[in-house]
Design an enzyme around this catalytic site. Structure first.
Site, short mmCIF file in Angstrom:
data_model
loop_
_atom_site.label_atom_id
_atom_site.label_comp_id
_atom_site.label_asym_id
_atom_site.label_seq_id
_atom_site.Cartn_x
_atom_site.Cartn_y
_atom_site.Cartn_z
N ARG A 377 -5.72 40.90 -40.89
CA ARG A 377 -6.60 39.73 -40.78
C ARG A 377 -7.15 39.31 -42.13
NH1 ARG A 377 -6.26 36.80 -36.00
NH2 ARG A 377 -5.34 38.24 -34.50
N HIS A 460 -14.07 38.52 -26.74
CA HIS A 460 -13.50 37.17 -26.85
C HIS A 460 -11.97 37.20 -26.94
CE1 HIS A 460 -13.77 32.90 -27.63
NE2 HIS A 460 -13.02 33.02 -28.69
N TRP A 461 -11.43 38.23 -27.53
CA TRP A 461 -9.98 38.34 -27.68
C TRP A 461 -9.35 38.92 -26.42
CZ3 TRP A 461 -9.57 40.55 -33.33
CH2 TRP A 461 -9.58 39.48 -34.23
#
Length: 484
Positions: A377, A460-461
């Site tokens: 990331r 959220h993922w």
């Protein structure tokens, strides 16, 4: 003939204040009644049992009104119900201000309790529906501040009114009559909730059409996991909290005089001294209401309030313990999207530490953030093109522009969700800290063919943290035969 110019967009803060004045009037009624009944006592020949019955009746009618108010607001509209309830509140406070016998006090308590009880849930619904998404927490918290202002004003008036006996009691209720009349005038200028209006349009109902056709949501949704646990926990919390708050609010003056041999004037002076602490706590909570820190503040406030209620039980009802109760509950009672904020922070200051903080907000289980994932990331997020795109979309300047546009938009984007006619699957992580689960309720009840799949132990993922379960739900939805 040219078309008339469009109406200016509503100011959500103005809506929050005008609708939220229900909290002011509610608190004012409770505090004023606590003092007024003691002042009325020698003139209207009220015994201890009568004072207890009238105060209890006021609270009971609050509950009955609140139970009916939400349903009435859904059927007939927020604005219409807020107008009718305030007219009834005016009638009730006029009865209390002009009471010539106990019967008028009973009647006034019933009308005031029912009216303001019905007003509160509808006013909070209107505030939440009209508030921009990024300000919902603080605008609803504003009603708590208005509650405190109602207590403050009634307390300050009581410091003077207690010197005038029954005339003082009438002045306390007269103040509520005046404020209610002003608020009623201002409420006539409010527009109807855009969300409620969108729901009517979804059902094809005109402004004067059959209100019973409107259903903003099925109650059975509240009785399914995980909403049921949240509903029960919230209900239990407020039941216990209001038991203490109403006992303190309605019987505080009576208990102070009876158990400590002090005067009502001394208690109102003590209440006035606690005012700055309550206001400071409310203002602080408003600043954190839309942030994850609100949970810590809520817990701290609850513990302070519990300590205040425990002191008279453990050490006896003395002037010290009752004064400590007043101060601690004044500070603690106000404490009734993280991921996006962290993303904005990273877009403005793209450091590795800020990236890790943002990633932690995206998942329920931090163990999923392996060194390899962080490195992947980091490499992707720090590419020049990616950084530029992130700043353009998520930078503070971009977010400020979005919020400004939302606050000046007469019809928010979500008000058009009912136009989505295709079958829609909503997948949500139960522990989402970017868009919390409660945000799923609006599209769920607004999109006609929407269904919600909640993934446990998931942030959220969802497609990463619960990959198999998410893919299974999506594939099942996509391959399901369409109904004829």
């Amino acid at each position: 003939m040219p078309a008339p110019p469009p109406a200016p967009p509503p100011n959500p803060w103005r809506t929050a204040v005008v609708a939220g004045m229900a909290s002011y009037l509610d608190a004012g009624a409770i505090v004023s009644t606590a003092t007024a009944l003691v002042l009325y006592r020698p003139h209207l020949v009220l015994d201890d049992a009568s004072i207890g019955r009238i105060s209890a009746l006021l609270t009971f009618c609050f509950a009955v009104g609140a139970l009916a108010g939400g349903r009435l607001g859904d059927r007939f509209g927020r604005r219409r119900v807020l107008t009718v309830t305030l007219l009834l509140y005016l009638l009730g406070t006029l009865l209390l201000a002009g009471a010539q016998d106990p019967a008028m006090l009973y009647a006034g308590a019933i009308v005031v309790g029912l009216s303001i009880g019905a007003d509160l849930p509808v006013s909070l619904a209107l505030i939440a529906e009209e508030a921009p998404p990024q300000h919902k927490g603080r605008m609803i918290a504003l009603s708590g501040l208005l509650w405190a202002v109602g207590i403050i004003t009634a307390t300050l008036l009581a410091t003077v009114a207690t010197q005038f006996g029954q005339t003082g009691a009438r002045l306390l209720y007269g103040h509520l009559v005046l404020v209610a009349a002003i608020v009623l005038t201002l409420r006539t200028t409010l527009r109807e909730s855009a969300e409620w209006t969108a729901a009517r349009e979804q059902k094809g109902v005109t402004a004067d059409g059959p209100a019973e056709e409107i259903r903003l949501g099925a109650l059975r949704q509240l009785c399914t996991r995980p909403l049921l646990a949240t509903l029960l926990a919230t209900g239990l919390y407020y039941a216990l909290w209001n038991l203490g708050a109403n006992t303190n609010g309605q019987f505080g003056d009576f208990l102070w005089v009876k158990l400590t041999d002090h005067t009502v004037q001394s208690l109102t002076t003590l209440k006035a001294a606690a005012i700055p602490f309550a206001v400071a706590a409310l203002l602080i909570f408003m600043r954190v209401a839309d942030r994850p820190a609100r949970r810590r503040w809520f817990l701290a406030g609850t513990l302070l309030a519990l300590t205040g209620y425990a002191l008279p039980v453990l050490a006896g009802p003395t002037p010290f313990t009752l004064a400590a109760l007043l101060l601690l509950t004044a500070i603690g009672s106000p404490a009734p999207s993280e991921g996006l904020n962290l993303l904005v922070e990273f877009a403005e200051n793209p450091t590795r530490d800020n990236l890790v903080q943002w990633l932690r907000a995206m998942v329920h289980d931090p163990a999923r953030l392996t060194d390899e994932l962080i490195e992947e990331r980091w490499a992707s997020a720090t590419e020049p093109a990616t950084l530029e795109a992130s700043r353009r979309i998520y930078g503070r300047q971009a977010m400020a522009a979005i919020m400004a546009a939302q606050s000046h938009d007469d019809r928010p984007i979500w008000a058009a969700l009912h136009k989505v006619t295709a079958p829609t699957l909503l997948t949500w992580g139960r522990d989402d800290r970017v868009t919390p689960l409660e945000n799923a309720l609006l599209p769920l009840r607004t999109i006609p063919k929407a269904e919600l799949h909640v993934l446990p132990d998931c942030g959220h993922w969802a497609m990463i943290e619960q990959k198999e379960a998410w893919e299974s739900a999506v594939l099942a939805f996509l391959t399901r035969p369409e109904a004829d």
